[in-house]
Enzyme design. Structure first.
Site, mmCIF file in Angstrom:
data_model
loop_
_atom_site.group_PDB
_atom_site.id
_atom_site.type_symbol
_atom_site.label_atom_id
_atom_site.label_comp_id
_atom_site.label_asym_id
_atom_site.label_seq_id
_atom_site.Cartn_x
_atom_site.Cartn_y
_atom_site.Cartn_z
ATOM 1 N N SER A 15 7.737 33.711 9.868
ATOM 2 C CA SER A 15 8.082 33.831 11.293
ATOM 3 C C SER A 15 9.261 34.793 11.485
ATOM 4 O O SER A 15 9.344 35.499 12.496
ATOM 5 C CB SER A 15 8.361 32.464 11.919
ATOM 6 O OG SER A 15 9.547 31.901 11.423
ATOM 7 N N ASN A 16 10.171 34.855 10.514
ATOM 8 C CA ASN A 16 11.262 35.845 10.619
ATOM 9 C C ASN A 16 10.742 37.262 10.420
ATOM 10 O O ASN A 16 11.219 38.201 11.063
ATOM 11 C CB ASN A 16 12.372 35.531 9.602
ATOM 12 C CG ASN A 16 13.293 34.437 10.092
ATOM 13 O OD1 ASN A 16 14.058 34.650 11.023
ATOM 14 N ND2 ASN A 16 13.184 33.265 9.497
ATOM 15 N N ILE A 88 16.466 37.515 -6.849
ATOM 16 C CA ILE A 88 16.268 38.961 -6.953
ATOM 17 C C ILE A 88 16.794 39.418 -8.319
ATOM 18 O O ILE A 88 17.954 39.151 -8.651
ATOM 19 C CB ILE A 88 17.040 39.704 -5.827
ATOM 20 C CG1 ILE A 88 16.575 39.213 -4.453
ATOM 21 C CG2 ILE A 88 16.863 41.207 -5.936
ATOM 22 C CD1 ILE A 88 15.110 39.446 -4.163
ATOM 23 N N ASN A 102 20.003 38.599 3.481
ATOM 24 C CA ASN A 102 19.247 37.348 3.421
ATOM 25 C C ASN A 102 19.578 36.521 4.651
ATOM 26 O O ASN A 102 20.702 36.552 5.146
ATOM 27 C CB ASN A 102 19.636 36.554 2.160
ATOM 28 C CG ASN A 102 18.906 35.221 2.071
ATOM 29 O OD1 ASN A 102 17.679 35.163 2.227
ATOM 30 N ND2 ASN A 102 19.626 34.145 1.818
ATOM 31 N N HIS A 104 19.786 32.618 5.989
ATOM 32 C CA HIS A 104 19.875 31.248 5.479
ATOM 33 C C HIS A 104 19.969 30.292 6.676
ATOM 34 O O HIS A 104 20.734 30.552 7.608
ATOM 35 C CB HIS A 104 21.112 31.118 4.587
ATOM 36 C CG HIS A 104 21.208 29.779 3.920
ATOM 37 N ND1 HIS A 104 20.476 29.446 2.791
ATOM 38 C CD2 HIS A 104 21.929 28.678 4.235
ATOM 39 C CE1 HIS A 104 20.752 28.198 2.448
ATOM 40 N NE2 HIS A 104 21.620 27.710 3.310
ATOM 41 N N ASP A 145 23.343 32.733 -2.250
ATOM 42 C CA ASP A 145 23.985 32.404 -0.962
ATOM 43 C C ASP A 145 25.496 32.644 -0.929
ATOM 44 O O ASP A 145 26.210 32.020 -0.143
ATOM 45 C CB ASP A 145 23.713 30.933 -0.581
ATOM 46 C CG ASP A 145 22.224 30.664 -0.408
ATOM 47 O OD1 ASP A 145 21.494 31.587 -0.011
ATOM 48 O OD2 ASP A 145 21.794 29.529 -0.679
HETATM 49 C C1 GRF Z 1 13.972 30.376 7.287
HETATM 50 O O1 GRF Z 1 14.497 29.180 7.756
HETATM 51 C C2 GRF Z 1 15.007 31.171 6.528
HETATM 52 O O2 GRF Z 1 16.307 30.980 6.998
HETATM 53 C C3 GRF Z 1 14.888 30.601 5.143
HETATM 54 O O3 GRF Z 1 13.517 30.364 4.955
HETATM 55 C C4 GRF Z 1 12.899 30.151 6.226
HETATM 56 C C5 GRF Z 1 11.770 31.126 6.346
HETATM 57 O O4 GRF Z 1 10.989 30.897 7.493
HETATM 58 N N1 GRF Z 1 15.473 31.485 4.165
HETATM 59 P P1 GRF Z 1 9.852 31.923 7.896
HETATM 60 O O5 GRF Z 1 8.932 32.064 6.689
HETATM 61 O O6 GRF Z 1 10.498 33.219 8.251
HETATM 62 O O7 GRF Z 1 9.161 31.298 9.060
#
Ligand code: GRF
Length: 223
Positions: A15-16, A88, A102, A104, A145
């Site tokens: 989704s991101n 990575i 990244n 988080h 992180d």
């Molecule tokens: C997100 O909550 C991101 O912060 C974390 O993994 C999740 C990925 O969600 N690292 P999506 O696959 O982008 O929906």
């Protein structure tokens, strides 16, 4: 204006990635997603990449040479980890130092580190009793992180929240924060000012405009 070529690495639903694709499709975007890499052939992110006509690659875990080759083949200047659940490899971090971001789903440095991913993060947040969580975008270095924080945005933890309801609220913020930071980063790369210091200054300004339609004071007060 030439657009900065971006690679997105994702293991999950993506989704991101989708938020970045939508930003990159806007007229004045300073970057474009030219490559999506996953360690899983069944990742939803790959379906989204295909739908957007973006090149994709599935690479075995830890294959740093193959990843570097791909990034160089596509002349990538910015790498974005968007739900990428693998470390990575060091040669990739070395080659792209300062240009790997990244996202988080919590306010680092709290609730980060090895094992803190996906629902584990939100479960730990709820179990701790904190009233505010959020999203963090940071630069990736050799430690999980731990790299310099670029931007953060808070999200309330509400009474009765489950990992799922909290994740949903945090994702809404992630989908705005990540494109905003990537956009700021691309503009600085474009201006040949890729200094984290430059981005810190910008972060202060753009974070305030992430949710112009919302009354933030009201949104941030837990019920
Ligand atoms: C997100 O909550 C991101 O912060 C974390 O993994 C999740 C990925 O969600 N690292 P999506 O696959 O982008 O929906």
């Amino acid at each position: 204006m030439p657009r900065i070529p971006i690679a997105v690495l994702a293991s999950g639903q993506g989704s991101n990635l989708q938020a970045l694709l939508e930003w990159a499709a806007t007229d004045d975007a300073a970057g474009r997603v030219v490559l999506v890499v996953s360690n899983r052939a069944d990742a939803g992110a790959l379906v989204r990449a295909r739908a957007a006509g973006v090149q994709l690659a599935v690479l075995a875990d830890g294959d740093g040479d193959a990843l570097l080759d791909k990034l160089r083949e596509h002349r990538i200047r910015l790498v974005v980890l968007a739900g990428y659940l693998r470390k990575i490899p060091a040669p990739v971090i070395e080659a792209f130092r300062g240009s790997i971001l990244n996202i988080h789903p919590a306010l680092l440095p709290a609730f980060g580190g090895p094992g803190m991913y996906g629902h584990h993060v939100h479960e730990a947040v709820i179990a701790s009793g904190v009233k505010v969580s959020g999203a963090t975008v940071h630069i990736v270095d050799e430690q999980y992180d731990k790299g310099p924080i670029m931007a953060q945005f808070p999200v309330p933890v509400r009474p009765g929240d489950s990992a799922e309801t909290l994740a949903e609220r945090v994702l809404e913020v992630e989908h705005r924060l990540l494109p905003a930071v990537v956009s700021a980063f691309c503009r600085r790369l474009d201006a040949e000012e890729p200094t984290p210091a430059g981005l810190y200054v910008a972060a202060d300004q753009f974070v305030l405009s992430l949710f112009p339609e919302k009354d933030l004071d009201a949104a941030l007060v837990a019920d």
